[in-house]
Motif scaffolding. Structure first.
Motif, short mmCIF file in Angstrom:
data_model
loop_
_atom_site.label_atom_id
_atom_site.label_comp_id
_atom_site.label_asym_id
_atom_site.label_seq_id
_atom_site.Cartn_x
_atom_site.Cartn_y
_atom_site.Cartn_z
N ASP A 143 0.84 -1.20 0.03
CA ASP A 143 0.13 -0.20 0.07
C ASP A 143 0.94 1.18 -0.01
OD1 ASP A 143 -1.70 1.91 0.53
OD2 ASP A 143 -2.91 0.94 1.92
N GLU A 144 0.85 1.94 -0.99
CA GLU A 144 1.72 3.19 -1.01
C GLU A 144 1.40 4.38 -0.26
OE1 GLU A 144 4.29 4.22 -3.09
OE2 GLU A 144 4.65 2.35 -3.84
N HIS A 145 0.14 4.27 0.33
CA HIS A 145 -0.16 5.30 1.23
C HIS A 145 -0.28 5.08 2.73
CE1 HIS A 145 -1.88 7.90 -1.77
NE2 HIS A 145 -2.50 6.82 -2.52
N TYR A 146 0.16 3.78 2.92
CA TYR A 146 0.47 3.18 4.10
C TYR A 146 1.57 2.23 4.48
CZ TYR A 146 0.20 0.74 8.80
OH TYR A 146 0.64 -0.18 9.58
N HIS A 147 2.52 2.48 5.02
CA HIS A 147 3.83 1.43 5.32
C HIS A 147 4.45 2.18 6.42
CE1 HIS A 147 4.68 3.82 1.56
NE2 HIS A 147 5.85 4.16 2.42
N GLU A 148 4.84 1.60 7.50
CA GLU A 148 5.50 1.74 8.61
C GLU A 148 6.67 0.91 8.93
OE1 GLU A 148 2.93 1.82 11.71
OE2 GLU A 148 1.94 3.62 11.44
N ALA A 149 7.84 1.60 9.49
CA ALA A 149 9.04 0.30 9.73
C ALA A 149 9.38 0.55 11.09
CB ALA A 149 10.24 0.88 8.95
N GLU A 150 9.68 -0.67 11.88
CA GLU A 150 9.71 -0.57 13.28
C GLU A 150 10.83 -1.46 13.58
OE1 GLU A 150 7.53 -2.72 16.88
OE2 GLU A 150 6.28 -1.66 15.55
N LYS A 151 12.02 -1.27 14.43
CA LYS A 151 13.18 -2.18 14.64
C LYS A 151 12.53 -3.12 15.68
CE LYS A 151 16.52 1.53 14.48
NZ LYS A 151 17.63 2.35 15.36
N THR A 152 13.01 -4.40 15.12
CA THR A 152 12.77 -5.54 15.95
C THR A 152 13.81 -6.44 15.92
OG1 THR A 152 10.94 -7.04 16.69
CG2 THR A 152 11.09 -6.78 14.57
N ASN A 153 13.63 -7.86 16.34
CA ASN A 153 14.69 -8.91 16.29
C ASN A 153 13.68 -10.14 15.86
OD1 ASN A 153 17.35 -8.18 17.14
ND2 ASN A 153 16.23 -7.57 18.86
N LEU A 154 14.61 -10.79 14.98
CA LEU A 154 13.60 -12.01 14.52
C LEU A 154 14.58 -13.20 14.41
CD1 LEU A 154 11.01 -13.19 13.11
CD2 LEU A 154 12.03 -12.77 10.76
N ASN A 155 14.72 -14.13 15.22
CA ASN A 155 15.38 -15.48 15.38
C ASN A 155 16.78 -14.88 15.77
OD1 ASN A 155 13.39 -17.05 15.04
ND2 ASN A 155 13.90 -17.45 12.73
N GLY A 156 16.89 -13.51 16.85
CA GLY A 156 18.09 -12.98 17.19
C GLY A 156 18.88 -12.25 15.89
#
Length: 91
Positions: free
Chosen positions: A23-36
């Motif tokens: 969706d060009e009008h909605y996208h967000e980025a968040e820092k997290t961990n995935l499998n370390g």
């Protein structure tokens, strides 16, 4: 480490290449961990924004998450819930 903006672009390119939602009008980025591994979790939806759709849209979009490695800049997983994901075979 890759930037938030770069991670969003990588996720968008992966979505287009794999014909998954973006969706060009909605996208967000968040820092997290995935499998370390440190990743950017990019959240968006699987419906394209359309001015012709009424408020609240005729069909509710589904959430889509792309997990982009902060280390090597590769989309390593996708999912449709923030705590459920599928690892992508990146070989």
């Amino acid at each position: 480490m890759i930037s938030k903006e770069t991670a969003i672009q990588i996720a968008k390119e992966y979505a287009e290449k794999s014909e998954k939602g973006w969706d060009e009008h909605y996208h967000e980025a968040e820092k997290t961990n995935l499998n370390g591994e440190p990743v950017w979790m990019i959240s968006t939806s699987d419906i394209k924004y359309n001015d012709a759709l009424p408020w609240m849209m005729e069909h509710f979009p589904n959430p889509v998450y792309y997990y982009v490695s902060m280390v090597n800049g590769i989309c390593i997983a996708t999912g449709n819930r923030s705590n459920e994901f599928q690892i992508i075979n990146i070989k």
